[in-house]
Every structure is written in C-alpha cells, then in structure tokens.
Design a protein around this motif. Structure first.
Motif, PDB file in Angstrom:
ATOM      1  N   PHE A   1      31.865  42.804  27.970  1.00  0.00           N
ATOM      2  CA  PHE A   1      32.394  44.040  26.761  1.00  0.00           C
ATOM      3  C   PHE A   1      32.331  45.695  28.165  1.00  0.00           C
ATOM      4  CE2 PHE A   1      33.166  47.438  23.922  1.00  0.00           C
ATOM      5  CZ  PHE A   1      33.863  47.153  24.097  1.00  0.00           C
ATOM      6  N   PRO A   2      34.241  46.387  28.285  1.00  0.00           N
ATOM      7  CA  PRO A   2      34.927  45.195  28.115  1.00  0.00           C
ATOM      8  C   PRO A   2      35.942  44.868  28.124  1.00  0.00           C
ATOM      9  CG  PRO A   2      35.628  48.056  27.996  1.00  0.00           C
ATOM     10  CD  PRO A   2      33.423  47.485  28.664  1.00  0.00           C
ATOM     11  N   SER A   3      35.664  44.293  29.459  1.00  0.00           N
ATOM     12  CA  SER A   3      35.861  43.168  30.285  1.00  0.00           C
ATOM     13  C   SER A   3      37.314  43.949  31.187  1.00  0.00           C
ATOM     14  CB  SER A   3      36.516  42.377  29.421  1.00  0.00           C
ATOM     15  OG  SER A   3      37.745  42.204  29.135  1.00  0.00           O
ATOM     16  N   VAL A   4      37.575  45.007  30.601  1.00  0.00           N
ATOM     17  CA  VAL A   4      39.264  45.662  31.260  1.00  0.00           C
ATOM     18  C   VAL A   4      38.440  45.811  32.563  1.00  0.00           C
ATOM     19  CG1 VAL A   4      40.675  47.141  30.720  1.00  0.00           C
ATOM     20  CG2 VAL A   4      39.820  46.884  29.553  1.00  0.00           C
ATOM     21  N   CYS A   5      39.275  44.534  33.541  1.00  0.00           N
ATOM     22  CA  CYS A   5      38.659  45.236  35.383  1.00  0.00           C
ATOM     23  C   CYS A   5      40.360  44.541  35.614  1.00  0.00           C
ATOM     24  CB  CYS A   5      37.937  44.388  35.932  1.00  0.00           C
ATOM     25  SG  CYS A   5      38.662  42.485  34.937  1.00  0.00           S
ATOM     26  N   HIS A   6      40.206  44.669  37.188  1.00  0.00           N
ATOM     27  CA  HIS A   6      41.593  45.054  38.104  1.00  0.00           C
ATOM     28  C   HIS A   6      41.157  43.288  38.827  1.00  0.00           C
ATOM     29  CE1 HIS A   6      43.914  47.998  36.581  1.00  0.00           C
ATOM     30  NE2 HIS A   6      42.565  48.745  36.162  1.00  0.00           N
ATOM     31  N   VAL A   7      41.702  42.513  39.242  1.00  0.00           N
ATOM     32  CA  VAL A   7      41.182  42.070  40.557  1.00  0.00           C
ATOM     33  C   VAL A   7      41.813  42.538  41.955  1.00  0.00           C
ATOM     34  CG1 VAL A   7      41.484  39.070  41.156  1.00  0.00           C
ATOM     35  CG2 VAL A   7      41.928  39.778  39.231  1.00  0.00           C
ATOM     36  N   ALA A   8      40.430  42.669  42.807  1.00  0.00           N
ATOM     37  CA  ALA A   8      40.410  42.153  44.389  1.00  0.00           C
ATOM     38  C   ALA A   8      40.410  40.923  44.848  1.00  0.00           C
ATOM     39  CB  ALA A   8      39.894  43.397  44.517  1.00  0.00           C
ATOM     40  N   THR A   9      41.240  40.917  46.630  1.00  0.00           N
ATOM     41  CA  THR A   9      40.986  39.600  47.262  1.00  0.00           C
ATOM     42  C   THR A   9      39.974  39.833  47.682  1.00  0.00           C
ATOM     43  OG1 THR A   9      42.330  40.164  48.720  1.00  0.00           O
ATOM     44  CG2 THR A   9      43.393  38.640  46.699  1.00  0.00           C
ATOM     45  N   GLN A  10      38.509  39.321  48.005  1.00  0.00           N
ATOM     46  CA  GLN A  10      37.696  39.737  48.993  1.00  0.00           C
ATOM     47  C   GLN A  10      37.539  38.380  50.219  1.00  0.00           C
ATOM     48  OE1 GLN A  10      34.425  41.191  47.686  1.00  0.00           O
ATOM     49  NE2 GLN A  10      32.528  41.021  49.421  1.00  0.00           N
ATOM     50  N   GLY A  11      38.440  38.632  51.471  1.00  0.00           N
ATOM     51  CA  GLY A  11      38.186  36.983  52.022  1.00  0.00           C
ATOM     52  C   GLY A  11      38.990  36.228  51.518  1.00  0.00           C
ATOM     53  N   ASP A  12      38.249  34.416  50.901  1.00  0.00           N
ATOM     54  CA  ASP A  12      39.104  33.760  50.233  1.00  0.00           C
ATOM     55  C   ASP A  12      38.337  33.899  49.476  1.00  0.00           C
ATOM     56  OD1 ASP A  12      39.833  32.645  53.031  1.00  0.00           O
ATOM     57  OD2 ASP A  12      38.169  31.638  53.676  1.00  0.00           O
ATOM     58  N   VAL A  13      38.030  34.995  48.143  1.00  0.00           N
ATOM     59  CA  VAL A  13      37.537  34.137  46.905  1.00  0.00           C
ATOM     60  C   VAL A  13      37.481  35.987  46.602  1.00  0.00           C
ATOM     61  CG1 VAL A  13      35.143  33.475  47.531  1.00  0.00           C
ATOM     62  CG2 VAL A  13      35.229  35.547  47.582  1.00  0.00           C
ATOM     63  N   PHE A  14      37.606  36.223  45.109  1.00  0.00           N
ATOM     64  CA  PHE A  14      37.903  37.647  45.120  1.00  0.00           C
ATOM     65  C   PHE A  14      37.476  38.394  43.833  1.00  0.00           C
ATOM     66  CE2 PHE A  14      40.659  33.604  44.353  1.00  0.00           C
ATOM     67  CZ  PHE A  14      42.026  34.282  44.213  1.00  0.00           C
ATOM     68  N   ARG A  15      37.945  39.657  43.302  1.00  0.00           N
ATOM     69  CA  ARG A  15      36.198  40.429  43.178  1.00  0.00           C
ATOM     70  C   ARG A  15      36.796  40.798  42.354  1.00  0.00           C
ATOM     71  NH1 ARG A  15      34.982  46.052  44.780  1.00  0.00           N
ATOM     72  NH2 ARG A  15      37.236  45.499  46.495  1.00  0.00           N
ATOM     73  N   CYS A  16      35.632  41.266  40.409  1.00  0.00           N
ATOM     74  CA  CYS A  16      36.300  41.986  39.626  1.00  0.00           C
ATOM     75  C   CYS A  16      35.903  43.291  39.848  1.00  0.00           C
ATOM     76  CB  CYS A  16      35.618  41.293  38.195  1.00  0.00           C
ATOM     77  SG  CYS A  16      35.622  42.212  37.175  1.00  0.00           S
ATOM     78  N   VAL A  17      37.011  44.363  39.484  1.00  0.00           N
ATOM     79  CA  VAL A  17      36.728  45.374  39.981  1.00  0.00           C
ATOM     80  C   VAL A  17      36.383  46.538  38.270  1.00  0.00           C
ATOM     81  CG1 VAL A  17      37.338  47.822  40.853  1.00  0.00           C
ATOM     82  CG2 VAL A  17      37.722  45.702  42.040  1.00  0.00           C
ATOM     83  N   PRO A  18      35.842  46.728  37.722  1.00  0.00           N
ATOM     84  CA  PRO A  18      35.968  46.734  36.666  1.00  0.00           C
ATOM     85  C   PRO A  18      36.737  48.783  36.526  1.00  0.00           C
ATOM     86  CG  PRO A  18      33.703  46.550  36.557  1.00  0.00           C
ATOM     87  CD  PRO A  18      34.627  46.370  38.013  1.00  0.00           C
ATOM     88  N   ALA A  19      37.209  48.513  35.168  1.00  0.00           N
ATOM     89  CA  ALA A  19      38.481  49.921  35.364  1.00  0.00           C
ATOM     90  C   ALA A  19      37.883  50.755  34.105  1.00  0.00           C
ATOM     91  CB  ALA A  19      39.789  49.800  34.211  1.00  0.00           C
ATOM     92  N   ALA A  20      37.466  52.575  35.002  1.00  0.00           N
ATOM     93  CA  ALA A  20      37.079  53.809  34.724  1.00  0.00           C
ATOM     94  C   ALA A  20      37.190  53.252  32.983  1.00  0.00           C
ATOM     95  CB  ALA A  20      37.420  54.634  35.300  1.00  0.00           C
ATOM     96  N   TRP A  21      36.612  53.514  32.304  1.00  0.00           N
ATOM     97  CA  TRP A  21      36.516  54.227  31.023  1.00  0.00           C
ATOM     98  C   TRP A  21      37.148  55.663  30.520  1.00  0.00           C
ATOM     99  CZ3 TRP A  21      33.747  52.537  26.631  1.00  0.00           C
ATOM    100  CH2 TRP A  21      33.171  50.779  26.447  1.00  0.00           C
ATOM    101  N   ASP A  22      38.200  55.036  29.702  1.00  0.00           N
ATOM    102  CA  ASP A  22      39.009  56.021  30.057  1.00  0.00           C
ATOM    103  C   ASP A  22      38.227  56.302  28.276  1.00  0.00           C
ATOM    104  OD1 ASP A  22      40.955  57.738  29.405  1.00  0.00           O
ATOM    105  OD2 ASP A  22      42.342  56.846  29.472  1.00  0.00           O
ATOM    106  N   TYR A  23      38.364  57.625  27.989  1.00  0.00           N
ATOM    107  CA  TYR A  23      37.655  58.291  26.912  1.00  0.00           C
ATOM    108  C   TYR A  23      37.942  59.672  26.285  1.00  0.00           C
ATOM    109  CZ  TYR A  23      33.382  59.689  28.910  1.00  0.00           C
ATOM    110  OH  TYR A  23      32.538  59.837  29.977  1.00  0.00           O
TER     111      TYR A  23
END
Length: 303
Positions: free
Chosen positions: A281-303
């Motif tokens: 939680f809250p799981s909001v993220c963006h997806v980046a590529t890293q070679g042949d795999v992926f990377r989860c980049v968590p979004a910065a909390w906005d408050y």
C-alpha cells in the motif's frame, strides 16, 4: 467523493497506519484503500523459482522465508456522476485472516457511504476480491440498482472451476469455489457481463486480459492526458524483476507470465501509473525497464 480526514481516534475510525490514499487522474478521482494484509506461505509467490534464487530474492527484499504479509488493496473511482468500487476485499468471514477484510470500515473512515456506490468492477472472482460483497455491514447497504461488472469468461469459469494448474495451500481451492458460488448466487441479477472490454464511466475502461484467471480484467483510467492502470492480480511484487516466476493462484501460469510481461512493457513505454491488488500500500508506482527485466518505481506521496 469525500475524503475529509477524521480526528485521530474519533469513533474508532482513524488509524495511525495510513489506509487510504487519493490520486487524481485528470478529472477522475481515485482512492486506493487497504483492505489489510493476508498471511501467505512464501513459496506460493514463486512456485517455479529455484529455491536458492528465490530465498536470495526474499533476503534482498528484507522479507521472511516462511510466511509473508500479503497486501490487499481495493480502489474507489469517481468519474462524472458515478462512484465505482473496484474489487471488494476479503470480507470478515475468515477468522484465520483477522488483519484483512477492512474495506467497509475504511470506506466509512473515508466518508464514503456504500449506498453512494453506483457500480462495482471485479477484476476476478477470487475470494479476496469478492468476499466484501458478501459481508454483513456492506451488502445490505448497497443500492438496489447497483451494477456489478465482470467478464463473461470469468463468470462462466466459476460455474465449474479448474484448479489443475494452480499450486495453492490445500484448504484454499474449496474456499475459493465456495465463495465464488455464493457470489454468483447472490449477485447474478446485478451482474453486467462483457466479452473483451467495457466503458463503465467516462474514462473508466475495464478490459479482460486473462492469465491469472480466464476472465481476469484490468481497469484503465484516462482523463486530461493522465493515465492509470489498476492491474488487479496481473502483477505481484516478485513479478517485476522475475516476471516469469509463477504465482500459485494463477490458473494458467504460462499465460499469466505472458500477460504480465506484455503489460509491464506497455506501462514502461507509456510511463503511466500502476496500482495493483497485492503490491505494498498504496502501490502507486511507475514501471521502468532494467535490462531484460522491470523495476517498480514507487510514486512520491502527494499530500
């Protein structure tokens, strides 16, 4: 949708640990809500992985080797005059899972009356996605004209489900079958099925992508140039850097891996936000590529 904060401790609704998070997608309001966490045997998260390699991954993620706390998220979407609940959590009928089934309480804490929900979208009919709709305290407060959107293939699958390719703990299949059957019996008259995709509200598209279950669907939001995808169970935490690892709940593991890789490639290319049921939680993220795999980049909390 009102998300006004409630004074700490008032009516027992607020909590020290955040359980709801608001995101704006153009003119569409999104609220990610934590239904809680489920205990899950670690092996279930990567049933075809080399044990040593998976153990190393767990260590790298600072996770235990035996039992994990599996996050469980649902989403409320408001577009135009419609308020849409995407998945409904576990419900409260499972005493072995006392830390899940919190959706109804957390809707209340967010100031959302269940009677305001015009539509429910179900990514699939596993019990941790539909159980909340069977829970006393929620189901009787839903409006009589509620529409429940689910893929035709999903509804058909659960009439006689095939678990032959899954790898779940022994008691789980019977529980899944029982809850899905109850859901179909109680909500058949409210169901609105679709074949491939359906626009539930302006900018809110539910689309069947299969894999995890035959009718598994994702929800795609688009408004004013902003986009967000709720991926349901298409993506799990290990699935970014190990997208071919199988989850034990997947009814077609090879197809699930194909669907996962295709979706992650697309999200990486578009840069749009991702939310998923079982990411922390809250799981909001963006997806980046890293070679042949992926990377989860968590979004910065906005408050």
């Amino acid at each position: 949708m009102s998300v006004d904060s409630i004074a700490l401790g008032s009516a027992g609704l607020d909590e020290l640990v955040p359980s709801r998070y608001a995101v704006q997608v153009g003119d569409i309001e999104v609220l990610v809500i934590s239904d809680g966490v489920l205990p899950i045997t670690a092996r279930t998260m990567a049933t075809n992985a080399d044990p040593a390699e998976y153990g190393e991954w767990l260590n790298d993620m600072f996770l235990p080797q035996d039992v994990l706390d599996w996050p469980l998220n649902v989403v409320v979407v408001r577009s135009g005059a419609q308020t849409i609940l995407v998945d409904a959590g576990l419900g409260v009928e499972f005493p072995d899972f006392p830390r899940a089934g919190q959706t109804v309480h957390r809707l209340e804490a967010a100031g959302i009356d269940p009677s305001a929900v015009t539509d429910v979208v179900l990514t699939h009919l596993h019990m941790d996605h539909v159980g909340g709709l069977l829970t006393e305290g929620l189901k009787e407060r839903l409006r009589p004209d509620l529409k429940v959107h689910v893929a035709t293939r999903e509804a058909e699958f659960w009439e006689a489900p095939d678990f032959s390719h899954t790898d779940m703990p022994a008691p789980v299949p019977d529980a899944l079958r029982s809850i899905a059957s109850r859901f179909l019996n109680e909500y058949r008259g409210k169901m609105r099925t679709f074949e491939t995709d359906y626009e539930v509200a302006p900018g809110v598209l539910v689309a069947r992508n299969g894999g995890h279950t035959p009718g598994h669907s994702i929800v795609r939001l688009a408004s004013g140039g902003d986009r967000l995808t709720f991926a349901g169970d298409s993506v799990f935490a290990p699935g970014f850097d190990n997208p071919e690892w199988h989850n034990g709940f997947e009814h077609d593991p090879d197809e699930s891996a194909r669907v996962r890789i295709q979706l992650l490639r697309e999200l990486s290319a578009t840069g749009e936000a991702l939310v998923a049921t079982h990411l922390p939680f809250p799981s909001v993220c963006h997806v980046a590529t890293q070679g042949d795999v992926f990377r989860c980049v968590p979004a910065a909390w906005d408050y």
